[in-house]
Design an enzyme around this catalytic site. Structure first.
Site, mmCIF file in Angstrom:
data_model
loop_
_atom_site.group_PDB
_atom_site.id
_atom_site.type_symbol
_atom_site.label_atom_id
_atom_site.label_comp_id
_atom_site.label_asym_id
_atom_site.label_seq_id
_atom_site.Cartn_x
_atom_site.Cartn_y
_atom_site.Cartn_z
ATOM 1 C CG LEU A 67 53.638 11.745 -21.280
ATOM 2 C CD1 LEU A 67 54.959 11.507 -21.995
ATOM 3 C CD2 LEU A 67 52.956 12.946 -21.908
ATOM 4 C CG ASP A 68 46.897 11.827 -23.580
ATOM 5 O OD1 ASP A 68 46.134 12.297 -22.713
ATOM 6 O OD2 ASP A 68 46.666 11.917 -24.804
ATOM 7 C CB THR A 89 46.350 2.918 -16.530
ATOM 8 O OG1 THR A 89 47.519 2.239 -16.969
ATOM 9 C CG2 THR A 89 45.379 1.941 -15.960
ATOM 10 N NE ARG A 115 54.338 9.829 -2.906
ATOM 11 C CZ ARG A 115 55.549 10.307 -2.606
ATOM 12 N NH1 ARG A 115 56.637 9.652 -2.984
ATOM 13 N NH2 ARG A 115 55.672 11.442 -1.941
ATOM 14 C CG LEU A 116 51.258 10.253 -11.282
ATOM 15 C CD1 LEU A 116 51.267 10.194 -12.804
ATOM 16 C CD2 LEU A 116 50.816 11.649 -10.827
ATOM 17 N N GLY A 117 49.268 6.825 -8.992
ATOM 18 C CA GLY A 117 48.160 5.967 -8.552
ATOM 19 C C GLY A 117 46.934 6.037 -9.444
ATOM 20 C CG PHE A 118 46.066 3.416 -12.122
ATOM 21 C CD1 PHE A 118 47.242 3.512 -12.832
ATOM 22 C CD2 PHE A 118 45.583 2.140 -11.817
ATOM 23 C CE1 PHE A 118 47.935 2.376 -13.230
ATOM 24 C CE2 PHE A 118 46.264 0.998 -12.203
ATOM 25 C CZ PHE A 118 47.442 1.114 -12.910
ATOM 26 C CB THR A 184 47.126 0.428 -7.924
ATOM 27 O OG1 THR A 184 46.900 1.634 -8.648
ATOM 28 C CG2 THR A 184 45.780 -0.171 -7.515
ATOM 29 C CE LYS A 223 53.958 -0.273 -18.976
ATOM 30 N NZ LYS A 223 53.693 1.127 -19.339
ATOM 31 C CG ASN A 252 54.459 -0.037 -15.097
ATOM 32 O OD1 ASN A 252 54.792 1.109 -14.770
ATOM 33 N ND2 ASN A 252 53.204 -0.386 -15.302
ATOM 34 C CB THR A 253 58.037 2.668 -12.864
ATOM 35 O OG1 THR A 253 56.881 2.283 -12.114
ATOM 36 C CG2 THR A 253 57.648 3.743 -13.862
ATOM 37 C CE1 TYR A 324 55.936 10.504 -18.374
ATOM 38 C CE2 TYR A 324 54.206 8.855 -18.424
ATOM 39 C CZ TYR A 324 54.672 10.093 -18.035
ATOM 40 O OH TYR A 324 53.867 10.930 -17.302
HETATM 41 C C1 FMN Z 1 54.630 9.851 -14.388
HETATM 42 C C2 FMN Z 1 54.424 8.463 -14.949
HETATM 43 C C3 FMN Z 1 53.146 7.906 -15.037
HETATM 44 C C4 FMN Z 1 52.954 6.631 -15.566
HETATM 45 N N1 FMN Z 1 51.684 6.121 -15.661
HETATM 46 C C5 FMN Z 1 51.499 4.898 -16.224
HETATM 47 C C6 FMN Z 1 50.193 4.373 -16.399
HETATM 48 O O1 FMN Z 1 49.192 5.002 -16.079
HETATM 49 N N2 FMN Z 1 50.066 3.136 -16.948
HETATM 50 C C7 FMN Z 1 51.154 2.392 -17.359
HETATM 51 O O2 FMN Z 1 50.981 1.287 -17.875
HETATM 52 N N3 FMN Z 1 52.404 2.874 -17.216
HETATM 53 C C8 FMN Z 1 52.602 4.099 -16.671
HETATM 54 N N4 FMN Z 1 53.867 4.587 -16.544
HETATM 55 C C9 FMN Z 1 55.026 3.746 -16.951
HETATM 56 C C10 FMN Z 1 55.521 4.087 -18.351
HETATM 57 O O3 FMN Z 1 54.545 3.802 -19.322
HETATM 58 C C11 FMN Z 1 56.791 3.269 -18.663
HETATM 59 O O4 FMN Z 1 56.459 1.886 -18.659
HETATM 60 C C12 FMN Z 1 57.912 3.501 -17.667
HETATM 61 O O5 FMN Z 1 57.965 4.857 -17.264
HETATM 62 C C13 FMN Z 1 59.284 3.127 -18.246
HETATM 63 O O6 FMN Z 1 59.564 3.877 -19.414
HETATM 64 P P1 FMN Z 1 60.460 5.208 -19.425
HETATM 65 O O7 FMN Z 1 61.748 4.873 -18.727
HETATM 66 O O8 FMN Z 1 60.614 5.546 -20.884
HETATM 67 O O9 FMN Z 1 59.684 6.238 -18.691
HETATM 68 C C14 FMN Z 1 54.083 5.875 -16.006
HETATM 69 C C15 FMN Z 1 55.363 6.440 -15.926
HETATM 70 C C16 FMN Z 1 55.556 7.707 -15.410
HETATM 71 C C17 FMN Z 1 56.963 8.272 -15.343
#
Ligand code: FMN
Length: 345
Positions: A67-68, A89, A115-118, A184, A223, A252-253, A324
């Site tokens: 998120l940040d 990340t 699908r941001l991709g870091f 990625t 993670k 993760n997602t 998130y």
């Molecule tokens: C828009 C978006 C960007 C994310 N970017 C990252 C990331 O950079 N690194 C990471 O470890 N997880 C990332 N996540 C995954 C979240 O940290 C979390 O593991 C996942 O969304 C499941 O939690 P939630 O259902 O509360 O969103 C991202 C999720 C979303 C929705």
């Protein structure tokens, strides 16, 4: 946007493209944090201290990574009552991520696909932001989440994680090694036995040197994805213990599309988060808890949209929870709801 209460801001923000809404909100939070205007989003932090992985967490609710991504708003999220905040990340070098649009809402399911991709500004900018934050001095726990650049071949992934680890180490309460983003290419192959064993072996060895250099042992978390077979979860558990990794963040997602079928955005590629992920995430948490025993630190994340969902994560075996997508749909009130639901539990 952050200057008006979330229930009023939400319809406006949900009328915008999701990434634009996100950028506007973060820009507003970055401006007001560390000024008296932060009172507009401030919430009392639920006081429910708990010691996990040798760290004293002021409560069990954290902001999930992503998120940040650049660590720009750590103090703003701290002011909303999160006991811990995980930023990143971060990758060694700045990179743009995938082409836009790359975040999609699925409101009837309280879900997102991304699908941001870091996309991020790179390690140097990240560390500069982290150094400005006061959250840790106020008792908050700060997690820094590291990944690899898209341009780094997967065979050389360890190089990027080693650069990330050394860079963030002095500024982190804990470091999360993210091998589970679906966006990625080949990243998730780092979760397979031999690759994970090799990666964690290098990182553990480097961590011993860094602990010596900085006079402090910083816990390392891994993670993981929700899309793992039972045998793979057991193998990962064994590797975590073998390399003395301090905790696991699950999950993760997901690449699955359970619970969103028929929605126009359901066919977008990327990782699905939010309510439809909760059960799958809880199943992985429960399997990890069974494999790792009662004491191994587990951070549960995936589909926490209410205090009851946070409790379900605890019941599945998580010590801490992160949020998130729930924050996008429910706003800052969810932080307090979840922390209260877990207080004393
Ligand atoms: C828009 C978006 C960007 C994310 N970017 C990252 C990331 O950079 N690194 C990471 O470890 N997880 C990332 N996540 C995954 C979240 O940290 C979390 O593991 C996942 O969304 C499941 O939690 P939630 O259902 O509360 O969103 C991202 C999720 C979303 C929705």
């Amino acid at each position: 946007m952050a200057l008006i209460p979330f229930p009023l801001a939400r319809p406006f923000l949900f009328g915008l493209d999701p990434e634009h809404a996100h950028d506007l909100t973060l820009a507003a939070l970055a401006r007001i944090q560390r000024t008296p205007l932060i009172a507009l989003v401030e919430q009392a932090r639920v006081d429910d201290p708990v010691s996990i992985a040798g760290l004293m967490f002021p409560n069990r609710v954290g902001l999930a990574a992503g998120l940040d991504k650049n660590g720009r708003c750590i103090d703003a999220f701290g002011a909303m009552g999160f006991g811990f905040v995980e930023v990143g990340t971060v990758t060694p070098l700045a990179q743009p991520g995938n082409p836009k649009p790359r975040i999609f809402r699925i409101p009837p399911a309280q879900a997102l696909i991304n699908r941001l991709g870091f996309n991020n500004d790179g390690l140097a900018a990240f560390i500069a932001n982290v150094r400005r934050a006061r959250f840790r001095a106020r008792g908050g726990i700060l997690g820094l989440n590291i990944g690899k650049n898209a341009a780094t071949p997967i065979e050389r992934a360890a190089d990027d994680y080693l650069i990330g680890l050394a860079g963030v180490y002095p500024h982190a309460d804990y470091v999360t090694v993210n091998v589970s983003s679906p966006n990625t290419q080949n990243l998730r192959t780092l979760q397979s036995d031999a690759a994970l064993d090799a990666l964690l072996s290098s990182l553990s060895a480097r961590r011993v040197e860094l602990a010596e250099e900085h006079g402090r042992n910083v816990p390392l978390f891994l993670k993981v994805a929700p899309d793992l077979e039972a045998a793979q979860i057991e193998a990962i558990a064994g590797i975590l213990v073998r390399h003395r990794i301090d905790g696991v963040v699950a999950t993760n997602t997901t690449l699955a599309r359970d619970g969103v079928a028929g929605h126009p955005n359901a066919g977008e590629s990327g990782g699905l988060s939010g309510a439809p992920l909760a059960r799958r995430s809880n199943d992985v948490i429960a399997a990890l808890r069974a494999a790792l025993g009662p004491r191994f630190p587990i951070v549960g994340v995936g589909g926490v949209m209410s205090g009851a969902d946070a409790r379900a994560k605890r019941e599945a075996g998580a010590d801490l929870v992160q949020i998130y997508t729930g924050f996008i749909y429910k706003g800052p009130a969810l932080v307090t709801d979840a922390a209260r639901a877990l207080a004393g539990a």
